[in-house]
Write an enzyme that holds these catalytic residues in place. Structure first.
Site, PDB file in Angstrom:
ATOM      1  N   ARG A  64       0.869  -1.183   0.000  1.00  0.00           N
ATOM      2  CA  ARG A  64       0.000   0.000   0.000  1.00  0.00           C
ATOM      3  C   ARG A  64       0.897   1.222   0.000  1.00  0.00           C
ATOM      4  O   ARG A  64       1.745   1.391   0.875  1.00  0.00           O
ATOM      5  CB  ARG A  64      -0.904   0.008   1.232  1.00  0.00           C
ATOM      6  N   GLU A  72     -11.270   4.670  -5.878  1.00  0.00           N
ATOM      7  CA  GLU A  72     -11.400   3.217  -5.754  1.00  0.00           C
ATOM      8  C   GLU A  72     -11.832   2.557  -7.066  1.00  0.00           C
ATOM      9  O   GLU A  72     -12.547   3.147  -7.881  1.00  0.00           O
ATOM     10  CB  GLU A  72     -12.436   2.874  -4.677  1.00  0.00           C
ATOM     11  N   ARG A 116      -0.880  -5.432   4.659  1.00  0.00           N
ATOM     12  CA  ARG A 116      -0.167  -4.953   3.475  1.00  0.00           C
ATOM     13  C   ARG A 116       1.108  -4.236   3.910  1.00  0.00           C
ATOM     14  O   ARG A 116       1.129  -3.566   4.939  1.00  0.00           O
ATOM     15  CB  ARG A 116      -1.042  -3.994   2.667  1.00  0.00           C
TER      16      ARG A 116
END
Length: 266
Positions: A64, A72, A116
């Protein structure tokens, strides 16, 4: 023959236009505050781009990208927020231009709650990929403490795109809203300004209530990031906050987590 010459001329013109557009995409000037990677730098290769701010490395690690947020892409519904696909495609374009090789710089946290890896990405020649996306107007700067390395670069790159009205900044919902004008039910990233009419405190948070029934929230645990801030001095002041709007019992609220997200205007 004349027709063939005309087709060739048209093809040359189209090719020149495409090349010009590609050149424009690459010719983004980054702010002076954007330098190269610092500290411990790792080399890696990206083999998949999920969206504009999330990639997968060749070893399977999901990364990330820190300090920004792109629109998104909703994979299950095969749809996206405005400019979601453009942000992803721009990231792919940048990576392809460098054979998918990147430099990674970590911040204070190495992993988020979704497991992440958190990192700042640079091209092999030391250019910030995050700043590139921000300067193109395909992301908003998003600071989640304690990960605020390169914050000034990211905010300056965003401001550059916002002032020019590029891409996402053409959208009405991303203008600066007066607190009284924020539409009911607003959600997502917003910039809101207004006069402080009341200050409060709950068991978990400090509250900065603006005219127009909008509230900024600073959790007690985040006050460590606001050294020297005396909340009492905000009474009656004009302030601007930025962040993700959520609604509680009809009141729009924004959690303010970093001093860069709260600006005193007078």
């Amino acid at each position: 023959m004349a027709r063939l010459h005309g087709l060739k001329t048209r093809a040359l013109l189209v090719g020149a236009l495409v090349a010009s557009m590609a050149g424009m995409a690459q010719a983004v000037t980054l702010p002076e505050s954007c330098g190269g990677p610092a500290g411990r730098v790792e080399q890696a290769r990206v083999n998949h781009v999920h969206d504009g701010d999330t990639v997968r490395l060749s070893d399977g690690t999901r990364v990330r990208m820190i300090g920004l947020d792109t629109p998104e892409i909703f994979w299950r519904e095969n749809s996206a927020e405005p400019f979601g696909h453009e942000a992803r495609d721009a990231l792919i374009e940048i990576l392809e231009a460098h054979d998918h090789q990147v430099l990674l710089v970590h911040d204070r946290e190495r992993q988020d709650r979704y497991q992440r890896r958190l990192a700042h990405l640079f091209t092999p020649d030391g250019r910030s990929i995050h700043a590139e996306l921000l300067a193109r107007g395909l992301a908003v700067a998003l600071t989640i403490p304690p990960n605020d390395w390169n914050l000034q670069c990211y905010r300056d790159a965003e401001a550059q795109a916002r002032d020019a009205g590029l891409e996402i900044w053409e959208q009405e919902h991303l203008r600066v809203f007066a607190a009284r004008e924020l539409p009911p039910g607003s959600e997502g990233f917003r910039l809101v300004e207004g006069r402080v009419v009341r200050l409060g405190e709950s068991q978990r948070s400090h509250w900065i209530n603006l005219e127009g029934n909008v509230a900024f929230r600073i959790d007690h645990e985040d006050m460590i990031h606001f050294p020297g801030l005396d909340l009492a001095t905000l009474q009656g002041r004009q302030v601007m906050g930025r962040g993700i709007v959520y609604n509680h019992q009809g009141q729009p609220r924004i959690r303010i987590r970093h001093p860069a997200d709260l600006q005193i205007l007078d």
